[in-house]
Design a protein around this motif. Sequence first.
Motif, PDB file in Angstrom:
ATOM      1  N   VAL A 150      -7.189   3.735   4.026  1.00 46.22           N
ATOM      2  CA  VAL A 150      -5.961   3.226   4.402  1.00 46.22           C
ATOM      3  C   VAL A 150      -6.062   3.704   5.912  1.00 46.22           C
ATOM      4  O   VAL A 150      -5.724   3.120   7.163  1.00 46.22           O
ATOM      5  CB  VAL A 150      -4.775   3.318   3.802  1.00 46.22           C
ATOM      6  CG1 VAL A 150      -3.423   2.978   4.920  1.00 46.22           C
ATOM      7  CG2 VAL A 150      -4.800   2.310   2.736  1.00 46.22           C
ATOM      8  N   LEU A 157       0.828  -1.153   0.056  1.00 51.76           N
ATOM      9  CA  LEU A 157      -0.103  -0.002  -0.087  1.00 51.76           C
ATOM     10  C   LEU A 157       1.074   1.535  -0.064  1.00 51.76           C
ATOM     11  O   LEU A 157       0.604   2.436  -0.697  1.00 51.76           O
ATOM     12  CB  LEU A 157      -0.882  -0.095   1.206  1.00 51.76           C
ATOM     13  CG  LEU A 157      -2.084  -1.006   1.279  1.00 51.76           C
ATOM     14  CD1 LEU A 157      -2.911  -1.206   2.395  1.00 51.76           C
ATOM     15  CD2 LEU A 157      -3.003  -0.652  -0.008  1.00 51.76           C
ATOM     16  N   VAL A 211       1.874   2.034   7.376  1.00 48.23           N
ATOM     17  CA  VAL A 211       1.881   2.668   5.947  1.00 48.23           C
ATOM     18  C   VAL A 211       2.518   3.913   5.784  1.00 48.23           C
ATOM     19  O   VAL A 211       3.310   4.163   4.877  1.00 48.23           O
ATOM     20  CB  VAL A 211       0.231   2.279   5.451  1.00 48.23           C
ATOM     21  CG1 VAL A 211       0.351   3.162   4.018  1.00 48.23           C
ATOM     22  CG2 VAL A 211      -0.128   1.076   5.099  1.00 48.23           C
TER      23      VAL A 211
END
Length: 228
Positions: A49, A30, A106
């Motif tokens: 996300v 991601l 992330v």
Amino acid sequence: MTDELQAIVRLSLLIGGVATIGTLPIAFALAWLLARGRFPGKILLDGIVHLPLVVPPVVTGWLLLLAFAPTGPLGNLLERWFGVSILFRWTGAAVAAAIMALPLMVRAIRLSIEGVDQRLEQAARTLGAGPWRTFATITLPLALPGILAAAMLGFARSLGEFGATITFVSNVPGETQTLPLAIYAALQRPGGEAMVWKLAAISIMLSLVALIVSELLGRRQGRRLHVL
């Protein structure tokens, strides 16, 4: 440490470790998409996300419960294909911890990838290196300290996960009762203050060590990129 404390710490470390290891490849993929990708809906993906950071953890746990319940889409598939369920199991606690740690991982990995000078990658390409070799010899080594820092940050977040876990898999001693849930249970018992102090001290120590390691790795990457 008593046997009860040792069991709680071991379970917390197991859940945190499994959550971090299982999430790391997904977080990297991601982060790569968000750092290097150019596609419609990128802003929407970024928002999805990072949604667990702003949505109440109880809501995240409730959505996981709906998804992994026997009648839910994911829970039904797990039971039909593998005959297993993660409800009220440590594996479910690991899933909840992974979901809550994912946005932080992330974000850290994305910053690490964006910090790599793409001119170095282009230079490798001009010297005949293919995309995979360039990634393995240039991008990944330069981003690795940031990736490891993200893993430690995710591990620390997993150790502190409470709201989504208790909503999704409840507080089952020996199965889903991690350090935060054990602290909550001890607070509900008369005379449980001594246990709370012990659990809180262990939780703070483990989280502090993970955060210090993450910070040191982040600084190491910064120094390497500055030299380059």
